[in-house]
Design an enzyme around this catalytic site. Structure first.
Site, PDB file in Angstrom:
ATOM      1  N   SER A 163     -31.021 -38.183   2.904  1.00 58.01           N
ATOM      2  CA  SER A 163     -30.626 -37.157   1.911  1.00 58.01           C
ATOM      3  C   SER A 163     -30.652 -35.765   2.545  1.00 58.01           C
ATOM      4  O   SER A 163     -31.518 -34.955   2.234  1.00 58.01           O
ATOM      5  CB  SER A 163     -31.511 -37.218   0.667  1.00 58.01           C
ATOM      6  OG  SER A 163     -32.883 -37.195   0.964  1.00 58.01           O
ATOM      7  N   LYS A 209      11.991  -1.636   1.332  1.00 56.76           N
ATOM      8  CA  LYS A 209      12.542  -1.251   2.637  1.00 56.76           C
ATOM      9  C   LYS A 209      14.065  -1.370   2.666  1.00 56.76           C
ATOM     10  O   LYS A 209      14.661  -1.746   3.691  1.00 56.76           O
ATOM     11  CB  LYS A 209      11.902  -2.079   3.752  1.00 56.76           C
ATOM     12  CG  LYS A 209      10.370  -1.981   3.771  1.00 56.76           C
ATOM     13  CD  LYS A 209       9.748  -2.637   4.969  1.00 56.76           C
ATOM     14  CE  LYS A 209       8.231  -2.530   4.920  1.00 56.76           C
ATOM     15  NZ  LYS A 209       7.566  -3.117   6.085  1.00 56.76           N
ATOM     16  N   SER A 230       0.828  -1.212   0.000  1.00 61.00           N
ATOM     17  CA  SER A 230       0.000   0.000   0.000  1.00 61.00           C
ATOM     18  C   SER A 230       0.859   1.259   0.000  1.00 61.00           C
ATOM     19  O   SER A 230       0.531   2.255  -0.652  1.00 61.00           O
ATOM     20  CB  SER A 230      -0.928   0.005   1.227  1.00 61.00           C
ATOM     21  OG  SER A 230      -1.788  -1.114   1.199  1.00 61.00           O
ATOM     22  N   PRO A 258      -4.233  -7.967  -0.676  1.00 62.61           N
ATOM     23  CA  PRO A 258      -3.883  -8.252   0.717  1.00 62.61           C
ATOM     24  C   PRO A 258      -2.761  -9.265   0.814  1.00 62.61           C
ATOM     25  O   PRO A 258      -2.603 -10.137  -0.043  1.00 62.61           O
ATOM     26  CB  PRO A 258      -5.179  -8.836   1.298  1.00 62.61           C
ATOM     27  CG  PRO A 258      -6.249  -8.512   0.310  1.00 62.61           C
ATOM     28  CD  PRO A 258      -5.594  -8.391  -1.017  1.00 62.61           C
ATOM     29  N   GLY A 259      -1.982  -9.165   1.898  1.00 62.09           N
ATOM     30  CA  GLY A 259      -0.878 -10.083   2.095  1.00 62.09           C
ATOM     31  C   GLY A 259      -1.231 -11.275   2.959  1.00 62.09           C
ATOM     32  O   GLY A 259      -0.592 -12.319   2.870  1.00 62.09           O
TER      33      GLY A 259
END
Length: 641
Positions: free
Chosen positions: A552, A176, A48, A122-123
């Site tokens: 069933s 990073k 993000s 998303p991670g």
């Protein structure tokens, strides 16, 4: 009076210049190519933040947004003049509270050279389904790695999914770098580790870039902090990477029909998005799966006719002949049509918390085609860490498995590797309407091509006429101990006295032979009912009145059997007995065993029973005797011819 007029003239001239600038800007952007890409990787790798940085550096943030961003950054703890760029993308309140990405966030931005749509995936492993959604339309994947952590499980999982979904352009963004002092040795070790893994899953080329999304290193320009890196910065790579559009246009025509365009009696066309190829008026086409042929009379859009349409365009195609064509059909080049089949090998990514129910019918949606499909027990699942093929009975959440599946009618398809539009599908649960799986077709099974229905001269109508009765299936369902078998037996006795030709299939009796290999797990119960349904159908084809007495427990399987038979021949009879009454009877002592834990997967105790919502017949065994229930049922099904 001249001054005001001069002022007004100047304003008009300024407005005209602004309008010209806007028109020129829009014209320039209209003809830019579009790149769709995703950012993915493990939790907190900075996806993000990277997208926020791209939006900020490409000046796609309005002034009020920037002010709000600065304010939010201070509130969540970012110090000094730094901005928390992730807040631009993490729009859900839950995302901001937890500091993670949950949903897929789509953002648009543009540079002087290209337009972009980016999906922030998303991670977390539990949101892998969201990553698959974002990747399904992407041309490129940016796989982020935290330089402090190296290649992680989700890095491997997302890379494998990107390869599986057919994304050919991979960027390995080692993020990073500022937190490891821009160490070249660490960067190169990570790239080497990823290269080894990538080769094992068939990724033979990727572009590695050392970056810092937070500090902006190697995002829009080469950073002085990494003088040892001689490649292009990220944005330059995104601007110049080749998008494989030409090959789609060079392939044979494929256009799934979305709707029949019939605004008046003088116009009839077929609208859709051209997936591959090109088409011109006069071209010969074939409509599948019917195989009917015609030629194209004209191609129209909202405001004009076209001399040619190509892959990526949404158009309406008109035919020279009146042939049948509707939503779900595929318009194809007459001399190079795609395949049509009903049995396939495919890879499925399971997206639901509930596991795959082997043998249960799901909706399969492929392009504009919607059919019923059943999935067999997986051949194997894939361990994304080791690439091992593991044995499995079903597919759990986020599992990736190779399976065989069958559809209730033939569909038009191509291998996913050749055509995403005709090879990629989703599975939808018929009861909950949830999307439970995403899949890729590999090829049609040979038996689908080699096994054909053999026509016979004696029809099911002839069988029924010989017996002077209307065939049907009386499907008794209810809890264990509800009285299904007893009532079904009584109904058959009364029908026998009426000279009707019947056969009773009882749950316990069938498990002595046909289904003796099945247990009582949910998967086995589904297969039990599927087999019984097929037998009941054959008996009805023979002209019999078939009675079945099975718990069933699942609506989906009862509905599956209903769809096997002609309209009106499946009669669902709900033997409605409260659980406490059925348990009090406990003729076989099964409830007692289930309550003690000695008997697992027992319906009503630790396995669910889904009562019919709209049965044709309901009998209440608390209010009726067996004789009364049987008489009530026979009255409801009369006349029998």
């Amino acid at each position: 009076m001249s001054a005001p007029n001069t002022t007004i003239d100047a304003i008009y001239k300024t407005d005209a210049l602004i309008a010209e600038d806007i028109d020129a800007y829009l014209e320039t952007h209209q003809h830019k190519s579009l790149l769709r890409f995703i950012t993915c990787g493990s939790v907190d790798d900075g996806k993000s933040t990277l997208i926020g940085r791209l939006l900020y550096d490409s000046k796609m943030i309005f002034e009020d947004q920037l002010e709000a961003l600065q304010s939010d950054s201070k509130r969540v703890g970012t110090q000094g003049q730094d901005i928390d760029f992730a807040l631009l993308v993490d729009g859900l309140a839950a995302e901001r509270e937890q500091g993670i990405t949950i949903d897929v966030a789509y953002r648009f931005f543009a540079t002087e050279k290209r337009k972009f749509i980016v999906a922030d995936c998303p991670g977390h492993e539990q949101y892998t389904r969201n990553m698959v959604t974002g990747a399904s339309t992407a041309d490129l994947a940016v796989i982020l790695i935290d330089a402090r952590k190296g290649v992680l499980v989700q890095t491997r999982r997302h890379s494998y999914l990107a390869k599986l979904i057919g994304i050919k352009n991979i960027v390995l963004a080692v993020n990073k770098m500022d937190l490891i002092g821009y160490s070249q040795a660490t960067y190169e070790a990570i790239v080497a580790d990823y290269m080894s893994f990538a080769a094992s899953i068939g990724i033979d080329h990727f572009t590695a870039i050392p970056i810092s999304g937070f500090k902006g290193d190697n995002i829009t320009a080469n950073s002085p902090n990494t003088p040892w890196y001689h490649g292009a910065p990220l944005i330059e790579h995104l601007e110049t990477v080749e998008i494989d559009l030409v090959s789609d246009q060079a392939k044979p025509l494929r256009m799934p029909v979305q709707w029949v365009n019939r605004p008046n009696l003088d116009f009839r066309g077929f609208s859709g998005l051209i997936a591959t190829g090109s088409v011109k008026p006069g071209d010969a086409i074939r409509v599948l799966p019917s195989g009917k042929t015609s030629t194209v009379s004209k191609i129209v859009t909202l405001d004009k006719e076209l001399d040619e349409a190509v892959a990526g365009q949404s158009v309406t195609i008109c035919f020279a002949d009146e042939i049948d064509c509707s939503r779900g059909d595929v318009i194809a080049a007459a001399d190079a049509p795609p395949e049509v089949s009903n049995q396939f090998e495919s890879t499925i990514v399971w997206l639901d918390d509930d596991p795959l129910h082997v043998g249960r019918a799901y909706w399969l949606k492929l392009g504009t085609q919607l059919v019923s499909a059943t999935v067999q027990e997986p051949k194997y699942t894939v361990n994304v860490n080791t690439m091992e093929h593991l044995a499995a009975k079903t597919l759990e959440l986020n599992a990736i498995g190779v399976v065989e599946l069958a559809t209730d009618k033939p569909i038009v398809f191509e291998a996913y590797a050749d055509n995403r539009a005709l090879g990629g599908f989703i599975l939808i649960d018929k009861i909950t309407n949830r999307t439970v799986g995403a899949g890729m077709l590999h090829f049609s099974l040979r038996r689908a091509q080699n096994v054909h229905w053999q026509p016979t001269d004696i029809t099911r109508e002839a069988h029924a006429g010989l017996k002077n009765q209307k065939p049907c299936v009386l499907w008794f369902t209810g809890l264990s101990g509800s009285g299904k078998s007893t009532i079904a037996n009584e109904v058959e006795k009364q029908l026998n006295l009426m000279n009707r030709h019947t056969f009773l299939l009882d749950g316990d009796n069938v498990r002595h032979g046909l289904n003796k290999d099945l247990g009582f797990t949910e998967a086995d119960r589904i297969e039990n009912i599927r087999r019984v349904g097929e037998v009941a159908k054959l008996m009805a084809d023979a002209g019999l009145i078939v009675l079945t007495a099975f718990i069933s427990p699942f609506r989906a399987e009862r509905e599956m059997v209903r769809k096997m038979l002609p309209e009106g021949e499946f009669i669902e009879i709900f033997v409605d007995t409260p659980l406490e009454v059925a348990e009090a009877r406990d003729v076989k002592g099964l409830y007692k065993k289930a309550r003690s834990g000695a008997l697992k997967n027992f319906t009503g105790i630790d396995s669910p029973y889904e009562a019919p919502e709209n049965p044709e017949i309901r009998v209440n065994t608390v209010e009726m005797t067996v004789q009364e229930a049987a008489e009530h049922i026979i009255k409801q099904i009369l006349p029998l011819k």
